[in-house]
Design a protein around this motif. Structure first.
Motif, PDB file in Angstrom:
ATOM      1  N   GLY A  29     -63.861  93.899  29.026  1.00 21.92           N
ATOM      2  CA  GLY A  29     -64.098  94.811  27.917  1.00 21.92           C
ATOM      3  C   GLY A  29     -63.132  95.985  27.878  1.00 21.92           C
ATOM      4  N   ALA A  30     -62.071  95.943  28.677  1.00 25.21           N
ATOM      5  CA  ALA A  30     -61.084  97.027  28.679  1.00 25.21           C
ATOM      6  C   ALA A  30     -60.275  97.021  27.386  1.00 25.21           C
ATOM      7  N   ILE A  31     -59.993  95.809  26.900  1.00 27.41           N
ATOM      8  CA  ILE A  31     -59.228  95.696  25.649  1.00 27.41           C
ATOM      9  C   ILE A  31     -59.827  94.633  24.739  1.00 27.41           C
ATOM     10  N   GLU A  32     -59.614  94.828  23.439  1.00 32.02           N
ATOM     11  CA  GLU A  32     -59.803  93.783  22.437  1.00 32.02           C
ATOM     12  C   GLU A  32     -58.399  93.304  22.146  1.00 32.02           C
ATOM     13  N   PHE A  33     -58.214  92.005  22.042  1.00 39.55           N
ATOM     14  CA  PHE A  33     -56.866  91.462  21.881  1.00 39.55           C
ATOM     15  C   PHE A  33     -56.786  90.616  20.621  1.00 39.55           C
ATOM     16  N   ALA A  34     -55.808  90.917  19.778  1.00 44.02           N
ATOM     17  CA  ALA A  34     -55.591  90.151  18.556  1.00 44.02           C
ATOM     18  C   ALA A  34     -54.128  89.723  18.502  1.00 44.02           C
ATOM     19  N   THR A  35     -53.883  88.572  17.889  1.00 42.22           N
ATOM     20  CA  THR A  35     -52.515  88.080  17.775  1.00 42.22           C
ATOM     21  C   THR A  35     -52.175  87.764  16.327  1.00 42.22           C
ATOM     22  N   TYR A  36     -50.906  87.924  16.026  1.00 41.76           N
ATOM     23  CA  TYR A  36     -50.371  87.586  14.703  1.00 41.76           C
ATOM     24  C   TYR A  36     -49.064  86.825  14.895  1.00 41.76           C
ATOM     25  N   LEU A  37     -48.876  85.774  14.107  1.00 38.32           N
ATOM     26  CA  LEU A  37     -47.620  85.021  14.093  1.00 38.32           C
ATOM     27  C   LEU A  37     -46.624  85.614  13.094  1.00 38.32           C
ATOM     28  N   ASN A  38     -47.134  86.334  12.107  1.00 38.65           N
ATOM     29  CA  ASN A  38     -46.308  86.819  11.008  1.00 38.65           C
ATOM     30  C   ASN A  38     -46.370  88.351  10.936  1.00 38.65           C
ATOM     31  N   PRO A  39     -45.244  89.034  11.187  1.00 34.89           N
ATOM     32  CA  PRO A  39     -45.252  90.497  11.167  1.00 34.89           C
ATOM     33  C   PRO A  39     -45.546  91.091   9.789  1.00 34.89           C
ATOM     34  N   GLU A  40     -45.179  90.401   8.706  1.00 29.65           N
ATOM     35  CA  GLU A  40     -45.480  90.912   7.367  1.00 29.65           C
ATOM     36  C   GLU A  40     -46.984  90.899   7.119  1.00 29.65           C
TER      37      GLU A  40
END
Length: 128
Positions: A29-40
């Motif tokens: 629970g130290a971080i929530e992590f999200a990812t994106y393939l597209n910077p726009e």
């Protein structure tokens, strides 16, 4: 309260590798992590108020927009100008690093990265 960390990279392998490296921090629970393939897509979500971050980690060389251009756009907005951005890239030229520094990026990590280095960088930047 956990900190929100977003990684944007057009490589699914890098996104998956980082997710595994950060699994312990996520599970604690130290971080929530999200990812994106597209910077726009990420930029639009941030500017529209649909997304936020405490730390952004960005690749430089992506098809839609470079990570430095993304950083520059975010740093020009009051809401994001003081939020940390780490660059995670294969680029290590002095010119690229100088541009990143001029934009205001917080740090620079060269790929390939070790799990330990990624965890340490996030821990240091967020003060965890």
């Amino acid at each position: 309260m956990s900190k929100r960390v977003i990684l944007v990279d057009d490589s699914k392998t890098i996104l998956a590798t980082a997710q595994m490296a950060l699994e312990e921090m996520i599970n604690k629970g130290a971080i929530e992590f999200a990812t994106y393939l597209n910077p726009e897509e990420l930029l639009n979500a941030l500017l529209d108020g649909l997304e936020t971050y405490d730390l952004l980690i960005s690749d430089i060389n992506m098809a839609q927009m470079s990570g430095l251009d993304l950083s520059e756009q975010l740093k020009s907005h009051e809401k994001f100008k003081n939020r940390p951005i780490l660059i995670l890239t294969t680029e290590s030229s002095p010119e690229m690093k100088a541009r990143g520094k001029a934009i205001g990026v917080t740090g620079w990590m060269v790929k390939p990265f070790s799990d330990e280095k990624l965890v340490k960088a996030i821990t240091m930047v967020l003060g965890l």
